[in-house]
Design a protein around this motif. Structure first.
Motif, PDB file in Angstrom:
ATOM      1  N   SER A  36      -3.840   0.995   6.063  1.00  0.00           N
ATOM      2  CA  SER A  36      -4.012   2.049   6.589  1.00  0.00           C
ATOM      3  C   SER A  36      -2.533   2.594   7.246  1.00  0.00           C
ATOM      4  CB  SER A  36      -5.086   2.383   7.676  1.00  0.00           C
ATOM      5  OG  SER A  36      -6.526   1.724   6.941  1.00  0.00           O
ATOM      6  N   SER A  52      -0.824   8.413  -5.554  1.00  0.00           N
ATOM      7  CA  SER A  52      -1.857   9.499  -5.347  1.00  0.00           C
ATOM      8  C   SER A  52      -1.217  10.611  -4.165  1.00  0.00           C
ATOM      9  CB  SER A  52      -2.429   8.618  -4.004  1.00  0.00           C
ATOM     10  OG  SER A  52      -2.576   8.031  -3.263  1.00  0.00           O
ATOM     11  N   ASN A  53       0.064  11.010  -3.679  1.00  0.00           N
ATOM     12  CA  ASN A  53       0.719  11.697  -3.563  1.00  0.00           C
ATOM     13  C   ASN A  53       1.596  12.756  -4.222  1.00  0.00           C
ATOM     14  OD1 ASN A  53      -0.307  11.323  -0.578  1.00  0.00           O
ATOM     15  ND2 ASN A  53       1.137  10.129   0.648  1.00  0.00           N
ATOM     16  N   ASP A  73      -6.989   7.986   7.170  1.00  0.00           N
ATOM     17  CA  ASP A  73      -6.681   6.195   7.906  1.00  0.00           C
ATOM     18  C   ASP A  73      -6.017   5.874   8.877  1.00  0.00           C
ATOM     19  OD1 ASP A  73      -5.523   5.033   4.804  1.00  0.00           O
ATOM     20  OD2 ASP A  73      -3.847   6.203   5.527  1.00  0.00           O
ATOM     21  N   LYS A 126       0.157   4.473  -2.813  1.00  0.00           N
ATOM     22  CA  LYS A 126      -0.108   5.946  -1.324  1.00  0.00           C
ATOM     23  C   LYS A 126       0.923   6.410  -2.428  1.00  0.00           C
ATOM     24  CE  LYS A 126      -2.232   8.483   0.667  1.00  0.00           C
ATOM     25  NZ  LYS A 126      -3.878   8.757   0.394  1.00  0.00           N
ATOM     26  N   ALA A 184       2.770   7.984   3.063  1.00  0.00           N
ATOM     27  CA  ALA A 184       2.587   9.567   2.566  1.00  0.00           C
ATOM     28  C   ALA A 184       3.637  10.341   3.796  1.00  0.00           C
ATOM     29  CB  ALA A 184       1.414   9.376   3.434  1.00  0.00           C
ATOM     30  N   HIS A 222       1.089  -1.259   0.264  1.00  0.00           N
ATOM     31  CA  HIS A 222      -0.097   0.110   0.039  1.00  0.00           C
ATOM     32  C   HIS A 222       1.126   0.991  -0.130  1.00  0.00           C
ATOM     33  CE1 HIS A 222      -4.615   0.230   0.439  1.00  0.00           C
ATOM     34  NE2 HIS A 222      -4.376  -0.793  -0.002  1.00  0.00           N
ATOM     35  N   TYR A 247     -11.416   3.688  -1.990  1.00  0.00           N
ATOM     36  CA  TYR A 247     -10.299   3.944  -2.908  1.00  0.00           C
ATOM     37  C   TYR A 247     -10.175   5.617  -3.461  1.00  0.00           C
ATOM     38  CZ  TYR A 247      -7.089   0.092  -2.278  1.00  0.00           C
ATOM     39  OH  TYR A 247      -6.086  -1.221  -3.081  1.00  0.00           O
ATOM     40  N   ASN A 254      -0.742   3.643   3.709  1.00  0.00           N
ATOM     41  CA  ASN A 254      -0.769   4.670   3.585  1.00  0.00           C
ATOM     42  C   ASN A 254       0.186   5.698   4.632  1.00  0.00           C
ATOM     43  OD1 ASN A 254      -2.562   3.441   1.295  1.00  0.00           O
ATOM     44  ND2 ASN A 254      -4.202   3.805   2.786  1.00  0.00           N
ATOM     45  N   ASP A 310      -0.015  15.490   2.054  1.00  0.00           N
ATOM     46  CA  ASP A 310       0.111  14.379   2.674  1.00  0.00           C
ATOM     47  C   ASP A 310      -0.462  13.764   3.792  1.00  0.00           C
ATOM     48  OD1 ASP A 310       0.148  14.256  -0.069  1.00  0.00           O
ATOM     49  OD2 ASP A 310       2.737  14.576  -0.233  1.00  0.00           O
ATOM     50  N   PHE A 347      -8.729   6.724  -1.159  1.00  0.00           N
ATOM     51  CA  PHE A 347      -6.825   6.610  -1.001  1.00  0.00           C
ATOM     52  C   PHE A 347      -6.315   7.954  -2.142  1.00  0.00           C
ATOM     53  CE2 PHE A 347      -3.987   4.409  -3.241  1.00  0.00           C
ATOM     54  CZ  PHE A 347      -2.794   3.591  -2.446  1.00  0.00           C
TER      55      PHE A 347
END
Length: 535
Positions: free
Chosen positions: A179, A29-30, A347, A26, A186, A22, A318, A182, A340, A321
């Motif tokens: 989580s 997305s960050n 999470d 992540k 981040a 994960h 998601y 994540n 972030d 997410f």
């Protein structure tokens, strides 16, 4: 059951394995805001200026993939959808592979190969200045297929080691791995993003590759491999092998070919997901030494309903997410590193929610009884978050509440409930069914999540950048999640009413439940062998 050193090692290894999976997801997305600026031509790039302190025109132009701003957001949505579609397809395949091959080998291969894909996507292409939309999509599709090896295998390993009596708490706590991943992702990104987004991909992919090597040498897929007792429901299955027959779970009638636990099930043996009714399963599905087929797994009680429910809920989960840091940066104009860090609270809420829901469901000996109320409360929490002011504290609190209800239920369904469904009556004792069932549930959920990654940017674009319609969409999908599993909720409520009697002078008293048979207080249940049963 007594836990051993191997239980602790298995918990930690599988937990960290999926956390690193994960963390690599992540990362993308960050860094969306940074990647978007890198892939946009200099004329439209907000960092372009006319004084000598700014980057030269040629440097920005060498990075561009798009002709104008806005196209980058659509392409980011395409990448997310491509990943989720390939991930969903891969989950169905990986579940069957996990039940047919060594779980340790499948997991290790998936971790190492996925780490290589992430390295190529985020680091290698940037270092050699290779920018091609089709290659980015191709690599990300391959990454989705390889990442799909993670969840079915780690849930299957945990299901082998931990029985149903404590599964709600153990897997509720363990399911926080996503989580935690994540959060790790981040923090990794925010710590190295100033050096370039390529470093944000390099660090988590390195940890993922190292984890795959560690699992190859250290992970033990089943207690049988080291001579330890099997999980509690498997023990029960082994002691009841004399009662072989096929059960039509519609009416409890026993026929030849399958073990019937339903007729003499004691209170401690009752399924946590209610009665195994309304489905007929063939005898082949109950052979402990044979992997179940996709069709047999789908026909198991509750699998289809929870798969559809998870498709709706994972779309919401998601979407947070993939889009939460991007939403915070664009709506509140916060720095990407700040967004972030704030997104971590979603999470944290999921970790707390999943653990508490698991503990309560263990005490109730029912899962859906806690899932439905949490989904009901998730809807107003989503509305409240959509109205959040531009405040780090208030936004973080509201985000944690949303994570508690949405992320908590998602963790419970994908881990504890999936393990229950893959270990219930017809396949109890079969260690070659759980990965397939988990793959079906998570795969169907990922189909919904993939659709969501196409719909979220489209809805936001149609609303001229307004995110409120997106949150309304999330509320609708959360409602549909509850609709899908409401029949199971009604069944569990009826079962609970049969098990308790309440009066003003005695309080609530719990009676043992022996399936469809009723006994007086002093009576003992009579077990009738299958060959002697009267049709």
């Amino acid at each position: 059951m007594a836990y051993t050193f191997y239980h602790a090692v298995t918990f930690v290894l599988t937990f960290m394995s999926y956390a690193f999976f994960h963390a690599t997801r992540k990362t993308f997305s960050n860094v969306k805001t940074t990647v978007s600026e890198e892939w946009t031509p200099s004329f439209y790039n907000e960092t372009q200026c006319n004084n000598e302190t700014c980057q030269p025109y040629d440097l920005w132009n060498s990075h561009h993939l798009f002709q104008k701003r806005g196209e980058d957001t659509e392409f980011l949505g395409v990448l997310d959808a491509a990943f989720m579609i390939s991930y969903a397809v891969g989950l169905y395949i990986s579940g069957m592979l996990g039940d047919r091959f060594n779980l340790r080998l499948v997991l290790s291969f998936g971790m190492c190969s996925s780490a290589v894909c992430v390295f190529i996507f985020g680091c290698l292409f940037e270092w050699i200045h290779f920018y091609n939309k089709y290659m980015y999509v191709l690599i990300w599709i391959l990454n989705g297929l390889l990442q799909s090896t993670g969840w079915p295998t780690v849930v299957a390993v945990m299901g082998n080691w931990f029985g149903r009596s404590s599964r709600g708490f153990v897997l509720g706590l363990w399911s926080a791995c996503a989580s935690v991943g994540n959060i790790i992702g981040a923090l990794m990104v925010s710590s190295v993003l100033d050096y370039g987004y390529d470093y944000a991909f390099l660090v988590p992919s390195s940890f993922l590759f190292a984890g795959g090597i560690l699992n190859f040498f250290a992970l033990v897929p089943s207690p049988k491999d080291v001579g330890l007792p099997v999980a509690d429901e498997d023990k029960e299955k082994h002691t009841e092998d004399d009662y072989d027959s096929t059960v039509s779970v519609n009416n409890g009638q026993m026929e030849s070919g399958i073990t019937s636990l339903h007729e003499f099930q004691t209170e401690s043996e009752e399924p946590l997901l209610g009665s195994s009714s309304d489905v007929e399963v063939s005898g082949a599905a109950l052979n402990r030494d044979k992997a179940v087929t996709m069709r047999q797994a789908v026909c198991l009680p509750g699998v289809a309903l929870y798969s559809l429910a998870y498709a709706c809920l994972k779309l919401v989960n998601y979407s947070f997410f993939f889009w939460l840091p991007f939403y915070l940066s664009n709506s509140y104009k916060w720095e990407e590193s700040t967004a972030d860090k704030v997104s971590i609270w979603y999470d944290i809420g999921g970790i707390i929610g999943g653990t508490i829901a698991g503990i309560i469901s263990d005490r109730l000996e029912k899962r859906t009884l806690i899932v439905i109320p949490m989904l009901v409360l998730a809807i107003p929490s989503l509305f409240g978050y959509s109205q959040s002011p531009n405040s780090l504290v208030i936004n973080g609190v509201l985000m944690t509440v949303v994570g508690f209800f949405v992320g908590g239920v998602s963790n419970l369904i994908s881990a504890a409930i999936a393990a229950d469904l893959g270990r219930q009556g017809p396949v109890a004792g079969n260690q070659k069914a759980l990965a397939t069932v988990t793959g079906i549930i998570d795969g169907t959920g990922s189909v919904g999540a993939a659709i969501g990654q196409l719909l979220v940017p489209a809805i936001q674009k149609e609303a001229n950048g307004n995110w409120v319609p997106v949150f309304v969409f999330f509320m609708i999908m959360t409602f549909l999640t509850g609709v899908c599993i409401f029949p199971l909720f009604i069944r569990e409520v009826k079962d609970m009413r049969k098990r308790y009697t309440c009066s003003w002078f005695r309080g609530c008293h719990k009676y043992p439940l022996y399936s469809d048979n009723s006994f007086e207080d002093d009576d003992e249940p009579v077990i009738i062998p299958a060959e002697n049963e009267i049709s």
